[in-house]
Design a protein around this motif. Structure first.
Motif, PDB file in Angstrom:
ATOM      1  N   THR A  43      74.954  15.622  11.770  1.00  0.00           N
ATOM      2  CA  THR A  43      74.319  14.667  10.870  1.00  0.00           C
ATOM      3  C   THR A  43      75.279  14.393   9.718  1.00  0.00           C
ATOM      4  OG1 THR A  43      73.296  16.310   9.401  1.00  0.00           O
ATOM      5  CG2 THR A  43      72.085  15.712  11.402  1.00  0.00           C
ATOM      6  N   ARG A  44      74.813  13.662   8.766  1.00  0.00           N
ATOM      7  CA  ARG A  44      75.623  13.378   7.580  1.00  0.00           C
ATOM      8  C   ARG A  44      75.875  14.650   6.777  1.00  0.00           C
ATOM      9  NH1 ARG A  44      73.893   9.007   2.879  1.00  0.00           N
ATOM     10  NH2 ARG A  44      75.709   9.333   1.500  1.00  0.00           N
ATOM     11  N   TYR A  45      74.968  15.630   6.911  1.00  0.00           N
ATOM     12  CA  TYR A  45      75.022  16.820   6.057  1.00  0.00           C
ATOM     13  C   TYR A  45      75.506  18.071   6.780  1.00  0.00           C
ATOM     14  CZ  TYR A  45      72.165  13.664   3.315  1.00  0.00           C
ATOM     15  OH  TYR A  45      71.708  12.563   2.627  1.00  0.00           O
ATOM     16  N   ASN A  46      75.591  18.037   8.094  1.00  0.00           N
ATOM     17  CA  ASN A  46      76.134  19.199   8.814  1.00  0.00           C
ATOM     18  C   ASN A  46      76.792  18.753  10.106  1.00  0.00           C
ATOM     19  OD1 ASN A  46      74.300  19.745  11.286  1.00  0.00           O
ATOM     20  ND2 ASN A  46      72.843  19.388   9.616  1.00  0.00           N
ATOM     21  N   LYS A  47      77.745  19.547  10.556  1.00  0.00           N
ATOM     22  CA  LYS A  47      78.504  19.216  11.759  1.00  0.00           C
ATOM     23  C   LYS A  47      78.437  20.405  12.716  1.00  0.00           C
ATOM     24  CE  LYS A  47      79.750  15.323   9.929  1.00  0.00           C
ATOM     25  NZ  LYS A  47      79.251  14.020  10.449  1.00  0.00           N
ATOM     26  N   THR A  48      77.446  20.390  13.600  1.00  0.00           N
ATOM     27  CA  THR A  48      77.286  21.454  14.590  1.00  0.00           C
ATOM     28  C   THR A  48      76.923  20.841  15.935  1.00  0.00           C
ATOM     29  OG1 THR A  48      74.938  21.753  14.098  1.00  0.00           O
ATOM     30  CG2 THR A  48      76.491  23.114  12.853  1.00  0.00           C
ATOM     31  N   VAL A  49      77.173  21.624  16.998  1.00  0.00           N
ATOM     32  CA  VAL A  49      76.750  21.225  18.339  1.00  0.00           C
ATOM     33  C   VAL A  49      76.155  22.448  19.029  1.00  0.00           C
ATOM     34  CG1 VAL A  49      78.443  19.369  18.584  1.00  0.00           C
ATOM     35  CG2 VAL A  49      79.049  21.685  19.310  1.00  0.00           C
ATOM     36  N   LEU A  79      81.452  23.185  13.564  1.00  0.00           N
ATOM     37  CA  LEU A  79      82.705  22.469  13.734  1.00  0.00           C
ATOM     38  C   LEU A  79      83.603  22.628  12.504  1.00  0.00           C
ATOM     39  CD1 LEU A  79      81.419  19.188  15.434  1.00  0.00           C
ATOM     40  CD2 LEU A  79      82.299  21.273  16.512  1.00  0.00           C
ATOM     41  N   ILE A  80      84.898  22.446  12.703  1.00  0.00           N
ATOM     42  CA  ILE A  80      85.868  22.692  11.627  1.00  0.00           C
ATOM     43  C   ILE A  80      85.751  21.683  10.488  1.00  0.00           C
ATOM     44  CG2 ILE A  80      87.542  23.858  13.105  1.00  0.00           C
ATOM     45  CD1 ILE A  80      89.062  21.222  13.342  1.00  0.00           C
ATOM     46  N   ASN A  81      85.064  20.561  10.718  1.00  0.00           N
ATOM     47  CA  ASN A  81      84.914  19.585   9.633  1.00  0.00           C
ATOM     48  C   ASN A  81      83.602  19.746   8.870  1.00  0.00           C
ATOM     49  OD1 ASN A  81      83.405  18.686  11.835  1.00  0.00           O
ATOM     50  ND2 ASN A  81      83.687  16.520  11.328  1.00  0.00           N
ATOM     51  N   ASP A  82      82.814  20.783   9.207  1.00  0.00           N
ATOM     52  CA  ASP A  82      81.589  21.054   8.454  1.00  0.00           C
ATOM     53  C   ASP A  82      81.945  21.577   7.062  1.00  0.00           C
ATOM     54  OD1 ASP A  82      78.397  21.628   9.050  1.00  0.00           O
ATOM     55  OD2 ASP A  82      79.255  23.005   7.567  1.00  0.00           O
ATOM     56  N   ILE A  83      81.138  21.255   6.089  1.00  0.00           N
ATOM     57  CA  ILE A  83      81.412  21.639   4.707  1.00  0.00           C
ATOM     58  C   ILE A  83      81.399  23.151   4.519  1.00  0.00           C
ATOM     59  CG2 ILE A  83      78.998  21.594   3.903  1.00  0.00           C
ATOM     60  CD1 ILE A  83      80.074  20.158   1.367  1.00  0.00           C
ATOM     61  N   ASN A  84      80.764  23.875   5.434  1.00  0.00           N
ATOM     62  CA  ASN A  84      80.714  25.339   5.355  1.00  0.00           C
ATOM     63  C   ASN A  84      81.870  26.020   6.094  1.00  0.00           C
ATOM     64  OD1 ASN A  84      78.157  25.649   3.904  1.00  0.00           O
ATOM     65  ND2 ASN A  84      77.259  24.707   5.723  1.00  0.00           N
ATOM     66  N   SER A  85      82.750  25.222   6.670  1.00  0.00           N
ATOM     67  CA  SER A  85      83.870  25.774   7.435  1.00  0.00           C
ATOM     68  C   SER A  85      85.102  25.952   6.549  1.00  0.00           C
ATOM     69  CB  SER A  85      84.210  24.848   8.601  1.00  0.00           C
ATOM     70  OG  SER A  85      85.363  25.297   9.282  1.00  0.00           O
ATOM     71  N   ASN A  86      85.596  27.189   6.474  1.00  0.00           N
ATOM     72  CA  ASN A  86      86.828  27.499   5.741  1.00  0.00           C
ATOM     73  C   ASN A  86      87.701  28.381   6.622  1.00  0.00           C
ATOM     74  OD1 ASN A  86      86.389  26.511   2.758  1.00  0.00           O
ATOM     75  ND2 ASN A  86      84.470  27.490   3.371  1.00  0.00           N
ATOM     76  N   ILE A  87      88.912  27.943   6.907  1.00  0.00           N
ATOM     77  CA  ILE A  87      89.766  28.642   7.868  1.00  0.00           C
ATOM     78  C   ILE A  87      91.156  28.884   7.280  1.00  0.00           C
ATOM     79  CG2 ILE A  87      90.788  28.552  10.172  1.00  0.00           C
ATOM     80  CD1 ILE A  87      88.565  26.538  10.906  1.00  0.00           C
ATOM     81  N   PRO A  88      91.636  30.140   7.301  1.00  0.00           N
ATOM     82  CA  PRO A  88      93.023  30.414   6.889  1.00  0.00           C
ATOM     83  C   PRO A  88      93.991  29.826   7.918  1.00  0.00           C
ATOM     84  CG  PRO A  88      91.692  32.433   6.940  1.00  0.00           C
ATOM     85  CD  PRO A  88      90.921  31.372   7.660  1.00  0.00           C
ATOM     86  N   LEU A 143      91.639  23.989  18.252  1.00  0.00           N
ATOM     87  CA  LEU A 143      90.393  24.554  17.725  1.00  0.00           C
ATOM     88  C   LEU A 143      89.428  23.459  17.286  1.00  0.00           C
ATOM     89  CD1 LEU A 143      89.218  27.438  16.874  1.00  0.00           C
ATOM     90  CD2 LEU A 143      89.945  26.814  14.567  1.00  0.00           C
ATOM     91  N   ILE A 144      88.144  23.661  17.592  1.00  0.00           N
ATOM     92  CA  ILE A 144      87.132  22.727  17.097  1.00  0.00           C
ATOM     93  C   ILE A 144      86.106  23.415  16.207  1.00  0.00           C
ATOM     94  CG2 ILE A 144      87.361  21.238  19.122  1.00  0.00           C
ATOM     95  CD1 ILE A 144      84.506  22.301  19.884  1.00  0.00           C
ATOM     96  N   GLY A 145      86.007  24.764  16.285  1.00  0.00           N
ATOM     97  CA  GLY A 145      85.024  25.454  15.457  1.00  0.00           C
ATOM     98  C   GLY A 145      84.804  26.886  15.893  1.00  0.00           C
ATOM     99  N   SER A 146      83.644  27.421  15.513  1.00  0.00           N
ATOM    100  CA  SER A 146      83.311  28.806  15.861  1.00  0.00           C
ATOM    101  C   SER A 146      81.806  28.954  16.049  1.00  0.00           C
ATOM    102  CB  SER A 146      83.792  29.768  14.774  1.00  0.00           C
ATOM    103  OG  SER A 146      83.146  29.497  13.542  1.00  0.00           O
ATOM    104  N   ILE A 147      81.431  29.973  16.807  1.00  0.00           N
ATOM    105  CA  ILE A 147      80.015  30.242  17.077  1.00  0.00           C
ATOM    106  C   ILE A 147      79.354  30.809  15.808  1.00  0.00           C
ATOM    107  CG2 ILE A 147      78.396  31.603  18.444  1.00  0.00           C
ATOM    108  CD1 ILE A 147      79.833  29.512  20.090  1.00  0.00           C
ATOM    109  N   ILE A 148      78.226  30.238  15.416  1.00  0.00           N
ATOM    110  CA  ILE A 148      77.505  30.741  14.235  1.00  0.00           C
ATOM    111  C   ILE A 148      76.121  31.284  14.575  1.00  0.00           C
ATOM    112  CG2 ILE A 148      78.733  29.353  12.539  1.00  0.00           C
ATOM    113  CD1 ILE A 148      76.301  27.421  12.588  1.00  0.00           C
ATOM    114  N   GLU A 149      75.566  30.866  15.712  1.00  0.00           N
ATOM    115  CA  GLU A 149      74.264  31.380  16.139  1.00  0.00           C
ATOM    116  C   GLU A 149      74.296  31.588  17.657  1.00  0.00           C
ATOM    117  OE1 GLU A 149      71.234  28.657  14.969  1.00  0.00           O
ATOM    118  OE2 GLU A 149      71.631  28.853  12.820  1.00  0.00           O
ATOM    119  N   VAL A 150      73.730  32.707  18.100  1.00  0.00           N
ATOM    120  CA  VAL A 150      73.724  33.021  19.530  1.00  0.00           C
ATOM    121  C   VAL A 150      72.296  33.355  19.967  1.00  0.00           C
ATOM    122  CG1 VAL A 150      74.658  34.479  21.358  1.00  0.00           C
ATOM    123  CG2 VAL A 150      76.068  33.963  19.351  1.00  0.00           C
ATOM    124  N   TYR A 151      71.871  32.704  21.036  1.00  0.00           N
ATOM    125  CA  TYR A 151      70.564  32.976  21.634  1.00  0.00           C
ATOM    126  C   TYR A 151      70.791  33.378  23.096  1.00  0.00           C
ATOM    127  CZ  TYR A 151      69.162  30.640  17.367  1.00  0.00           C
ATOM    128  OH  TYR A 151      69.020  30.303  16.047  1.00  0.00           O
TER     129      TYR A 151
END
Length: 210
Positions: free
Chosen positions: A71-77, A115-124, A99-107
């Protein structure tokens, strides 16, 4: 008789040469044996050392994006694998491009990828051939911010940006994007079109979060 004596001398000389040759062969054989024993000892030591290390697991799980929740406010799939495929929080998500991102929730049978462009994504990361350390941060757009603390650092346009491995999350060397300059602003252009992701490889890596 003279011929017999001559032949006798030749035969003895031949025997001496053969004897010398055999001694050299034995000497070399003993040397090879010593080297072999030395290598065997070193191998046994290495085996003992390696047995103390944690096992290396480098498996890729191929998954399909089942829901694009950007969405406009988060970038997840959402992807089609979870605990049933040994997916864990923090596993890297990537394509053949990078790289496109990392797993944040697992069911049980699905997971959520940040995704790496989400505002909560910070990568060294490291940038270019100079291996300049930096941090990239998403801002919910297709242009990722490049953050760095040291002054007077010069970045070259078209430099490749890749994971540094700092912090223990991602293995070092995974490409992420290309550095761009626009109106005195530096940003990262992702190698993947993050709005068109259909299939992802989840990299199960035991050496994250150490």
């Amino acid at each position: 008789n003279l011929n017999k004596i001559k032949y006798s001398f030749i035969s003895k000389e031949k025997l001496f040469l053969e004897n010398k040759y055999l001694k050299e062969q034995i000497s070399q054989s003993n040397l090879f044996k010593l080297k072999s024993e030395k290598l065997e000892i070193e191998n046994n030591i290495l085996r003992k050392e390696l047995s103390l290390l944690p096992p290396v697991l480098e498996n890729y799980v191929f998954v399909k994006v089942t829901a694009d929740t950007q969405t406009r406010y988060n970038k997840t799939v959402i992807v089609s694998a979870g605990n049933n495929m040994d997916i864990r929080k923090g596993d890297a998500a990537l394509t053949s491009k990078g790289l496109i991102g990392s797993i944040i929730e697992v069911y049980e049978k699905y997971s959520r990828v940040l995704l790496i462009n989400d505002i909560n994504s910070n990568i060294p990361v490291r940038v270019g051939e100079k291996n300049i350390k930096a941090i990239i941060s998403g801002n919910n757009t297709d242009k990722i911010d490049l953050l760095y603390s040291k002054e007077n650092l010069t970045f070259e346009e078209e430099d490749i940006v890749y994971t540094s491995g700092d912090g223990g999350y991602f293995n070092p060397g995974i490409p992420i994007g290309i550095l761009r300059k626009e109106n005195n602003t530096i940003y990262i252009d992702p190698l993947n079109d993050l709005s068109q992701i259909q299939y992802i490889n989840i990299y199960i890596n035991q050496f994250k979060n150490f």
